[in-house]
Write an enzyme that holds these catalytic residues in place. Sequence first.
Site, PDB file in Angstrom:
ATOM      1  N   TRP A 161      75.204  36.574  24.409  1.00 10.17           N
ATOM      2  CA  TRP A 161      75.469  35.259  23.365  1.00 10.17           C
ATOM      3  C   TRP A 161      74.865  34.203  23.785  1.00 10.17           C
ATOM      4  CZ3 TRP A 161      78.803  32.531  26.022  1.00 10.17           C
ATOM      5  CH2 TRP A 161      79.575  33.099  26.674  1.00 10.17           C
ATOM      6  N   LYS A 185      70.354  45.836  20.976  1.00 11.27           N
ATOM      7  CA  LYS A 185      71.878  45.515  20.474  1.00 11.27           C
ATOM      8  C   LYS A 185      72.261  44.117  21.038  1.00 11.27           C
ATOM      9  CE  LYS A 185      75.773  45.612  21.199  1.00 11.27           C
ATOM     10  NZ  LYS A 185      76.520  44.469  20.767  1.00 11.27           N
ATOM     11  N   SER A 187      74.400  40.780  21.132  1.00  7.62           N
ATOM     12  CA  SER A 187      75.837  40.371  21.321  1.00  7.62           C
ATOM     13  C   SER A 187      76.592  40.158  19.781  1.00  7.62           C
ATOM     14  CB  SER A 187      76.353  39.269  22.067  1.00  7.62           C
ATOM     15  OG  SER A 187      77.595  38.969  21.782  1.00  7.62           O
ATOM     16  N   GLU A 188      77.606  40.685  19.494  1.00 10.65           N
ATOM     17  CA  GLU A 188      78.224  40.765  18.065  1.00 10.65           C
ATOM     18  C   GLU A 188      78.696  39.179  17.992  1.00 10.65           C
ATOM     19  OE1 GLU A 188      78.937  42.432  20.824  1.00 10.65           O
ATOM     20  OE2 GLU A 188      81.199  42.275  21.178  1.00 10.65           O
ATOM     21  N   GLU A 260      71.538  42.552  34.935  1.00  8.92           N
ATOM     22  CA  GLU A 260      71.534  40.994  35.090  1.00  8.92           C
ATOM     23  C   GLU A 260      73.128  40.872  34.806  1.00  8.92           C
ATOM     24  OE1 GLU A 260      72.259  37.858  35.069  1.00  8.92           O
ATOM     25  OE2 GLU A 260      70.363  37.128  33.852  1.00  8.92           O
ATOM     26  N   CYS A 295      74.447  32.241  32.983  1.00  6.85           N
ATOM     27  CA  CYS A 295      74.733  33.001  33.971  1.00  6.85           C
ATOM     28  C   CYS A 295      74.337  32.812  35.491  1.00  6.85           C
ATOM     29  CB  CYS A 295      73.941  34.439  33.830  1.00  6.85           C
ATOM     30  SG  CYS A 295      72.263  34.235  33.862  1.00  6.85           S
ATOM     31  N   GLU A 394      83.371  34.055  37.804  1.00  5.69           N
ATOM     32  CA  GLU A 394      82.505  33.278  36.959  1.00  5.69           C
ATOM     33  C   GLU A 394      83.548  33.002  35.700  1.00  5.69           C
ATOM     34  OE1 GLU A 394      79.603  35.927  34.735  1.00  5.69           O
ATOM     35  OE2 GLU A 394      78.221  34.359  35.057  1.00  5.69           O
TER      36      GLU A 394
HETATM   37  N1  LIG Z   1      75.468  37.306  32.717  1.00  7.62           N
HETATM   38  C1  LIG Z   1      75.357  36.596  31.669  1.00  7.62           C
HETATM   39  O1  LIG Z   1      74.215  36.074  31.009  1.00  7.62           O
HETATM   40  C2  LIG Z   1      76.832  36.813  30.711  1.00  7.62           C
HETATM   41  C3  LIG Z   1      77.789  36.959  31.244  1.00  7.62           C
HETATM   42  N2  LIG Z   1      78.911  36.920  30.557  1.00  7.62           N
HETATM   43  C4  LIG Z   1      80.344  37.018  31.131  1.00  7.62           C
HETATM   44  O2  LIG Z   1      80.980  38.044  30.612  1.00  7.62           O
HETATM   45  C5  LIG Z   1      82.047  37.666  29.887  1.00  7.62           C
HETATM   46  C6  LIG Z   1      82.506  38.413  28.690  1.00  7.62           C
HETATM   47  O3  LIG Z   1      81.616  38.243  27.746  1.00  7.62           O
HETATM   48  P1  LIG Z   1      81.240  39.325  26.821  1.00  7.62           P
HETATM   49  O4  LIG Z   1      80.423  38.694  25.641  1.00  7.62           O
HETATM   50  O5  LIG Z   1      82.532  40.095  26.354  1.00  7.62           O
HETATM   51  O6  LIG Z   1      80.159  40.045  27.708  1.00  7.62           O
HETATM   52  P2  LIG Z   1      79.729  41.653  27.672  1.00  7.62           P
HETATM   53  O7  LIG Z   1      79.052  41.798  28.730  1.00  7.62           O
HETATM   54  O8  LIG Z   1      80.933  42.614  27.307  1.00  7.62           O
HETATM   55  O9  LIG Z   1      78.544  41.676  26.384  1.00  7.62           O
HETATM   56  C7  LIG Z   1      77.515  41.742  26.608  1.00  7.62           C
HETATM   57  C8  LIG Z   1      76.652  42.959  25.747  1.00  7.62           C
HETATM   58  O10 LIG Z   1      77.220  44.005  26.110  1.00  7.62           O
HETATM   59  C9  LIG Z   1      77.744  44.846  24.971  1.00  7.62           C
HETATM   60  N3  LIG Z   1      78.682  45.684  25.282  1.00  7.62           N
HETATM   61  C10 LIG Z   1      79.980  45.392  25.659  1.00  7.62           C
HETATM   62  N4  LIG Z   1      80.651  46.458  25.934  1.00  7.62           N
HETATM   63  C11 LIG Z   1      79.682  47.622  26.059  1.00  7.62           C
HETATM   64  C12 LIG Z   1      79.770  48.937  26.364  1.00  7.62           C
HETATM   65  N5  LIG Z   1      80.778  49.606  26.885  1.00  7.62           N
HETATM   66  N6  LIG Z   1      78.623  49.536  26.444  1.00  7.62           N
HETATM   67  C13 LIG Z   1      77.379  49.091  25.884  1.00  7.62           C
HETATM   68  N7  LIG Z   1      77.230  47.575  25.699  1.00  7.62           N
HETATM   69  C14 LIG Z   1      78.457  46.915  25.609  1.00  7.62           C
HETATM   70  C15 LIG Z   1      78.282  43.605  24.048  1.00  7.62           C
HETATM   71  O11 LIG Z   1      78.382  43.973  22.751  1.00  7.62           O
HETATM   72  C16 LIG Z   1      77.139  42.763  24.278  1.00  7.62           C
HETATM   73  O12 LIG Z   1      75.999  42.955  23.428  1.00  7.62           O
HETATM   74  C17 LIG Z   1      82.191  36.040  29.821  1.00  7.62           C
HETATM   75  O13 LIG Z   1      83.350  35.474  29.957  1.00  7.62           O
HETATM   76  C18 LIG Z   1      81.265  35.906  30.966  1.00  7.62           C
HETATM   77  O14 LIG Z   1      81.687  35.621  32.209  1.00  7.62           O
HETATM   78  C19 LIG Z   1      78.762  36.899  29.383  1.00  7.62           C
HETATM   79  C20 LIG Z   1      77.563  36.591  28.603  1.00  7.62           C
HETATM   80  C21 LIG Z   1      76.212  36.552  29.245  1.00  7.62           C
HETATM   81  C1  LIG Z   2      67.587  29.567  32.812  1.00  6.17           C
HETATM   82  N1  LIG Z   2      68.038  29.518  31.539  1.00  6.17           N
HETATM   83  C2  LIG Z   2      69.088  28.687  31.398  1.00  6.17           C
HETATM   84  C3  LIG Z   2      66.989  29.269  30.590  1.00  6.17           C
HETATM   85  C4  LIG Z   2      68.358  31.029  31.248  1.00  6.17           C
HETATM   86  C5  LIG Z   2      69.551  31.672  31.762  1.00  6.17           C
HETATM   87  C6  LIG Z   2      69.637  32.940  31.721  1.00  6.17           C
HETATM   88  C7  LIG Z   2      71.039  33.505  31.482  1.00  6.17           C
HETATM   89  O1  LIG Z   2      72.009  32.701  31.245  1.00  6.17           O
HETATM   90  O2  LIG Z   2      71.273  34.455  31.679  1.00  6.17           O
END
Ligand SMILES: NC(=O)C1=CN([C@@H]2O[C@H](COP(=O)(O)OP(=O)(O)OC[C@H]3O[C@@H](n4cnc5c(N)ncnc54)[C@H](O)[C@@H]3O)[C@@H](O)[C@H]2O)C=CC1
Ligand SMILES: C[N+](C)(C)CCCC(=O)O
Length: 489
Positions: A161, A185, A187-188, A260, A295, A394
């Site tokens: 999201w 798919k 994020s909700e 990622e 991230c 994180e």
């Molecule tokens: N690396 C990144 O860019 C991100 C890291 N995060 C981290 O994750 C933490 C939790 O955020 P969430 O929104 O809960 O992240 P999440 O990793 O659970 O959600 C990301 C995506 O995965 C989907 N998802 C969740 N459970 C799944 C499953 N069992 N199978 C398949 N798809 C699934 C979600 O619906 C969403 O579309 C945050 O506090 C943050 O630390 C969150 C968002 C982005």
């Molecule tokens: C580099 N930026 C900030 C444009 C995107 C970072 C991507 C991410 O948070 O997953």
Amino acid sequence: MAIPNVRIPSRQLYIDGEWREPVKKNRIPIISPATEEIIGEIPAATEEDVDIAVEAARRALARDDWGSTTGAQRAKYLRAIAAKILERKSELAKLESLDCGKTLFEAAWDMDDVAASFEYYADLAEALDSKRKTPVDLHLDSFKTYVLREPLGVVGLITPWNYPLLMATWKVAPALAAGCAAILKPSELASITCLELGEICREVGLPPGALNILTGLGPEAGAPLVSHPHVDKIAFTGSGATGVKIMTAAAQLVKPVTLELGGKSPIVVFDDIDNLDLAVEWTLFGCFANAGQVCSATSRLILQESIASEFLERLLLWIKNIKISDPLEEDCKLGPIVSSGQYEKVLKFISKAKDEGATILCGGERPQHMKKGYYVQPTIITDVNTSMEIWKEEVFGPVLCVKTFKTEEEAIELANDTKYGLASAIMSKDVERCERFTKAFQTGIIWFNCSQPTFTQLPWGGRKRSGFGRDLGEWNISKCFLVLKWPQI
Ligand SMILES: NC(=O)C1=CN([C@@H]2O[C@H](COP(=O)(O)OP(=O)(O)OC[C@H]3O[C@@H](n4cnc5c(N)ncnc54)[C@H](O)[C@@H]3O)[C@@H](O)[C@H]2O)C=CC1
Ligand SMILES: C[N+](C)(C)CCCC(=O)O
Ligand code: NA
């Protein structure tokens, strides 16, 4: 407070080129992170809808209007999508800002990046045509051979999201360029603009089933996609915990995944920098842009002791200029956190740091002037030791933690003292030192004298627990087939 003059469209799932009600007719409310009010709803897909979408995707691959296209033909669709994104840029930016709380300025910036990514992958799709069939000279009379590059098939794309439409685009654009059929798919917590991508695909006449968009919850809509036997690959950006679940489920079917998974990226500042203010600005941008929900956020400041007090003083001065307001308000620099769950999580990280003996140098609370919404002040934490949670985990919020060092060796050790390996930054005017850090940093992305700039042409992804595979750049989504001919029979 700013009144957004934008209507949130009511959409269904985008399957087979049409809007389709979820089989179970479930919907999820959209909650404004700025006002905590319900401002709309999105459809919630379940396993039944995943089955229908996968069928549609497979049919698209079997049909000539998608499965037999050249890269040049697919490029036309990608360019048409880019043009529509730009046409609707201000509306899409507002929708994104309403949905996830990012500042309108950053959201508009993201829409430019979205359009540029579709354009870039249009170029790559065109270039693919001449690479589709590559003869390999074996220096033999008997054997003739060539290597074919073909689309992987049906790909499942699961996205977060924090950059809703941009993270979707980083996966959708290369998949379509390669000729795959995709199921996205989102994020909700932020699906509005991804659903609008469906409308854009419909308007530009993208062949039905080439891209399907299933909004819904992770376990209900994401998990069945991962374990569907006719989905050939999963590309995921999100949390480490969900990444592990996805890799585990995919392993049962020997299905490839790319992951990622975020990080705890360091920014190392040396005392030889000439322009302290510029370094301060990059430090703030690197940790507080998008309210720290990035991230690659450089959320561990590793500061040379000799300049530590002066640097921190300047940080405190600059941080006062960060305007916290409704993200749609002009000049807003820091909007709310995406959801109440994430807001609580960020505040818990801060209170745990306090409990463990760290000092909250500034921030640490909700800003007094914001009565509603999931706002957190930009926060700097000092007196941190390497066993504290705030150093290791994180946060995904506007929280910077600080440690100092004396020697270069010490700085390297602190920088790499993490299970993650997405990004790192170094601020120094010593070019040779910077070069030494390219070897020393154990991360997929390294920034010199800046933090966060990202370009579509360059690979994006991590090492260690930040995952594997790369977004952006030349995609890794097409696969090779070997054809070896034995001519005399
Ligand atoms: N690396 C990144 O860019 C991100 C890291 N995060 C981290 O994750 C933490 C939790 O955020 P969430 O929104 O809960 O992240 P999440 O990793 O659970 O959600 C990301 C995506 O995965 C989907 N998802 C969740 N459970 C799944 C499953 N069992 N199978 C398949 N798809 C699934 C979600 O619906 C969403 O579309 C945050 O506090 C943050 O630390 C969150 C968002 C982005
Ligand atoms: C580099 N930026 C900030 C444009 C995107 C970072 C991507 C991410 O948070 O997953
Ligand atoms: Na939302």
